[in-house]
Design an enzyme around this catalytic site. Structure first.
Site, PDB file in Angstrom:
ATOM      1  N   ASP A  66       0.813  -1.219   0.000  1.00 54.85           N
ATOM      2  CA  ASP A  66       0.000   0.000   0.000  1.00 54.85           C
ATOM      3  C   ASP A  66       0.842   1.262   0.000  1.00 54.85           C
ATOM      4  O   ASP A  66       2.060   1.225   0.202  1.00 54.85           O
ATOM      5  CB  ASP A  66      -0.975  -0.015   1.201  1.00 54.85           C
ATOM      6  CG  ASP A  66      -0.329  -0.490   2.493  1.00 54.85           C
ATOM      7  OD1 ASP A  66       0.913  -0.451   2.588  1.00 54.85           O
ATOM      8  OD2 ASP A  66      -1.054  -0.882   3.413  1.00 54.85           O
ATOM      9  N   ASN A 135      -7.868  -2.773  14.084  1.00 57.29           N
ATOM     10  CA  ASN A 135      -9.244  -3.152  13.697  1.00 57.29           C
ATOM     11  C   ASN A 135      -9.258  -4.371  12.771  1.00 57.29           C
ATOM     12  O   ASN A 135     -10.289  -4.701  12.203  1.00 57.29           O
ATOM     13  CB  ASN A 135      -9.965  -1.962  13.036  1.00 57.29           C
ATOM     14  CG  ASN A 135      -9.270  -1.500  11.757  1.00 57.29           C
ATOM     15  OD1 ASN A 135      -8.284  -2.094  11.335  1.00 57.29           O
ATOM     16  ND2 ASN A 135      -9.776  -0.443  11.149  1.00 57.29           N
ATOM     17  N   HIS A 137      -7.435  -4.752   9.957  1.00 61.20           N
ATOM     18  CA  HIS A 137      -7.154  -4.532   8.535  1.00 61.20           C
ATOM     19  C   HIS A 137      -5.831  -5.160   8.108  1.00 61.20           C
ATOM     20  O   HIS A 137      -4.901  -5.272   8.908  1.00 61.20           O
ATOM     21  CB  HIS A 137      -7.230  -3.042   8.159  1.00 61.20           C
ATOM     22  CG  HIS A 137      -6.094  -2.182   8.606  1.00 61.20           C
ATOM     23  ND1 HIS A 137      -6.276  -1.054   9.367  1.00 61.20           N
ATOM     24  CD2 HIS A 137      -4.762  -2.242   8.372  1.00 61.20           C
ATOM     25  CE1 HIS A 137      -5.102  -0.475   9.575  1.00 61.20           C
ATOM     26  NE2 HIS A 137      -4.171  -1.181   8.989  1.00 61.20           N
ATOM     27  N   GLU A 142      -9.908  -2.126   5.047  1.00 57.86           N
ATOM     28  CA  GLU A 142     -10.588  -1.863   6.313  1.00 57.86           C
ATOM     29  C   GLU A 142     -11.748  -2.854   6.516  1.00 57.86           C
ATOM     30  O   GLU A 142     -12.186  -3.503   5.559  1.00 57.86           O
ATOM     31  CB  GLU A 142     -11.133  -0.427   6.306  1.00 57.86           C
ATOM     32  CG  GLU A 142     -10.044   0.648   6.216  1.00 57.86           C
ATOM     33  CD  GLU A 142      -9.334   0.902   7.549  1.00 57.86           C
ATOM     34  OE1 GLU A 142      -9.255  -0.010   8.392  1.00 57.86           O
ATOM     35  OE2 GLU A 142      -8.841   2.033   7.738  1.00 57.86           O
TER      36      GLU A 142
HETATM   37  C1  GLP Z   1      -0.812   0.180   8.617  1.00 59.48           C
HETATM   38  C2  GLP Z   1      -0.440  -0.514   7.299  1.00 59.48           C
HETATM   39  C3  GLP Z   1      -0.546  -1.991   7.441  1.00 59.48           C
HETATM   40  C4  GLP Z   1       0.141  -2.385   8.725  1.00 59.48           C
HETATM   41  C5  GLP Z   1      -0.682  -1.948   9.892  1.00 59.48           C
HETATM   42  C6  GLP Z   1      -0.022  -2.200  11.234  1.00 59.48           C
HETATM   43  O1  GLP Z   1      -1.955   0.923   8.521  1.00 59.48           O
HETATM   44  N1  GLP Z   1      -1.190  -0.120   6.156  1.00 59.48           N
HETATM   45  O2  GLP Z   1       0.024  -2.621   6.306  1.00 59.48           O
HETATM   46  O3  GLP Z   1       0.257  -3.774   8.791  1.00 59.48           O
HETATM   47  O4  GLP Z   1      -1.101  -0.624   9.749  1.00 59.48           O
HETATM   48  O5  GLP Z   1       0.961  -1.265  11.488  1.00 59.48           O
HETATM   49  P1  GLP Z   1       1.969  -1.387  12.695  1.00 59.48           P
HETATM   50  O6  GLP Z   1       2.884  -2.496  12.362  1.00 59.48           O
HETATM   51  O7  GLP Z   1       2.686  -0.062  12.726  1.00 59.48           O
HETATM   52  O8  GLP Z   1       1.177  -1.655  13.908  1.00 59.48           O
END
Ligand code: GLP
Length: 255
Positions: A66, A135, A137, A142
């Protein structure tokens, strides 16, 4: 499918070894890569080991999940910058083989279709890394995203923007939308490893365990993937039933 490790460092050790093994077996592997705080110890460990062992990464191909809409690859908070900082600048990758969605594409829908096609032309990811949002995702899919969705532009939930605000300077507004690979491309990967660490992930990990596969919790889709592993540290596992925690503490052997 669900494995509990003592801490994030042990997960980084295990997954970096797995990655090195995969690249050694197939130097032209297509990897699906993720960003986020969870991946940082993994990339650091991978870089250190790959350097020490002189691993050739020049033939591999990668597709990131992403990117924020509106951030250029040079923007310090873009996922392109994250990837350069934590992984790409440290090893001799072939830049032409490293793919990320373009948050500045003039026609985002056309770009999403093209990005998806590019990945499918490579046969999809052989090995997909994933983190998970609080959440549930994955990528930026989402809750409620259809499981058959392809790469698309998404409006981020307030929860996700709040969670990710820790990566932005105080007062800087987190982008409202992003391009993400869809649930269809993600689950098409032959093998998937999702990592969740820290106490903030404990409620969603417990929810994942309790619930059947549902689009309301996107990563429950991994329950029906034939080769998906969910790797959690003890903090993220802390709200699982005690008997479950006791039975999942074994570190799997590689190979
Ligand atoms: C972000 C990214 C995800 C990631 C998630 C967790 O929004 N788009 O790909 O896995 O949130 O992030 P973190 O590892 O900082 O908790």
């Amino acid at each position: 499918m669900l494995q509990i490790f003592p801490d994030a460092a042990v997960i980084a050790e295990y997954v970096s070894e797995l990655l090195i093994q995969k690249i050694g077996d197939n130097p032209e592997i297509t990897l699906g890569l993720a960003t986020g705080g969870t991946m940082e110890p993994l990339y650091a460990r991978f870089v250190a080991k790959a350097r020490a062992r002189r691993l050739d990464v020049s033939g591999l191909c990668s597709f990131n999940l992403d990117e924020y809409v509106g951030l250029s690859p040079d923007h310090p908070k873009s996922y392109a910058a994250y990837m350069r900082e934590h992984l790409f600048r440290h090893l001799a990758f072939d830049p032409a083989r490293l793919h990320l969605p373009d948050g500045l594409a003039p026609d985002l829908d056309a770009h999403s279709r093209e990005y998806s096609e590019r990945l499918l032309q490579m046969g999809g990811a052989e090995f997909q890394l994933l983190g998970v949002g609080t959440n549930g995702h994955i990528g930026f899919n989402e809750p409620g995203t259809p499981f058959d969705s392809r790469c698309h532009v998404v409006r981020l939930s307030e929860r996700t923007r709040l969670d990710n605000s820790r990566f932005f300077e105080p007062g800087v507004i987190v982008p409202a939308s992003a391009i993400t690979l869809g649930m269809a491309e993600i689950t098409r990967a032959r093998e998937i490893v999702l990592i969740a660490t820290g106490p903030a992930k404990a409620p969603i990990i417990a929810e994942w365990f309790r619930r059947d596969v549902t689009e309301e919790i996107p990563f429950t889709v991994l329950k029906r993937h034939p080769r998906a592993q969910i790797l959690v540290d003890e903090a993220a596992a802390s709200l699982l039933p005690p008997e479950v925690r006791a039975s999942m503490m074994e570190i799997p052997a590689l190979g």
